[in-house]
Scaffold this motif. Structure first.
Motif: not given
Length: 315
Positions: A252-263
């Protein structure tokens, strides 16, 4: 195309958690799921294991089908978009209340309310922020041409170069956990359920109620807290939470948390998408997004969205 490659990641979808990681104005105040206290599990009471939940996530097609199913209904959409300056103060806002209907001539949109404030558009009429442009494409136009059966841009579809990039975008949104080929420095980081990646995540299980009436499981995949800083920095998906209907194991639902730090770039994104039952058919009811993007030599992009769909009527 390079901007498309980098920014399609900002629309990778998921489910209902109720706090925004980015500390600023949050347009999403609609609480839909109430859960019991989390417990670490190997098997649910129904005999379900974490592998059962994972298999359901990677094979699910309900979100793609739900967006396609909108074409059979009339409904009201309320779209709110906010952009921010470097201090996270609101810089611009968009509000649309749209009535969607269908007839023999095709799909119709009637604007019931429309209001723009602040700096949103370039002189040529296009959006200032590419993130807003992509959000408009994938969600505000979803009930138009892009989710019809056999569309070249649908998951697994083929077509010209633009369509192939749109296909990557839809893969990210509708099939989380699968690889997304052709996106530099990111492709392998989306496969969080491989044997190699699973060692970095904890799995938590809880029960709850969705919309005060539907019994649900919440399956929460989060990055382990005791990892080294080096390992944490290399993991793009910090959390993937999925809500399952206990009665039929429907997502019925989805949550996503994404984080990235590169060049190449830096981003911090959270996104939530929820579905609801109408005539026993699943349809989108809520889409929310918070995201920051910083790409060298480009303007920083900071935006949030809230889209609510209601009053579905079969046509």
């Amino acid at each position: 195309m390079k901007r498309f490659n980098l920014l399609i990641i900002s629309l990778f979808l998921a489910n209902a958690v109720f706090a925004q990681a980015i500390p600023r104005f949050n347009p999403d105040t609609v609480l839909t799921v109430v859960v019991e206290q989390d417990v670490v599990i190997k098997k649910a009471k129904a005999g379900l294991s974490e592998d059962d939940f994972i298999q359901a996530i990677v094979t699910d097609t309900s979100f793609y089908e739900a967006f396609r199913n909108m074409k059979k209904y009339a409904f009201i959409a309320e779209n709110r978009v906010y952009t921010y300056d470097k201090q996270d103060k609101v810089e611009g806002s968009i509000y649309r209340k749209i009535k969607h209907t269908n007839d023999q001539k095709g799909h119709n949109m009637q604007y019931l309310e429309k209001k723009d404030t602040g700096k949103l558009f370039k002189k040529n009429g296009k959006y200032e922020l590419y993130t807003v442009e992509m959000f408009d494409y994938i969600f505000m136009n979803a009930y138009n041409s892009d989710f019809v059966p056999n569309s070249a841009g649908g998951p697994g579809g083929k077509g010209g170069s633009n369509e192939s990039y749109k296909d990557k975008l839809k893969t990210l949104i509708f099939t989380p956990g699968r690889p997304v080929r052709g996106v530099p420095l990111i492709s392998g980081k989306t496969e969080i359920f491989t044997a190699n990646m699973r060692q970095y995540y904890d799995y938590r299980f809880s029960s709850g109620m969705y919309l005060d009436s539907i019994p649900v499981y919440r399956f929460k995949v989060t990055m382990k807290p005791d990892l080294s800083n080096w390992t944490k920095d290399g993991i793009m998906i910090k959390e993937l939470t999925t809500i399952f209907d206990k009665r039929n194991f429907q997502i019925l639902g989805r949550y996503i948390d994404m984080k990235l730090d590169n060049l190449a770039f830096e981003f911090d994104v959270q996104m939530n998408i929820e579905l609801g039952y109408f005539n026993e058919e699943l349809l989108p009811t809520k889409i929310s997004y918070q995201g920051n993007w910083d790409i060298p030599f480009k303007k920083q992009e900071r935006a949030s969205f809230l889209v609510l769909h209601k009053d579905y009527k079969a046509e």
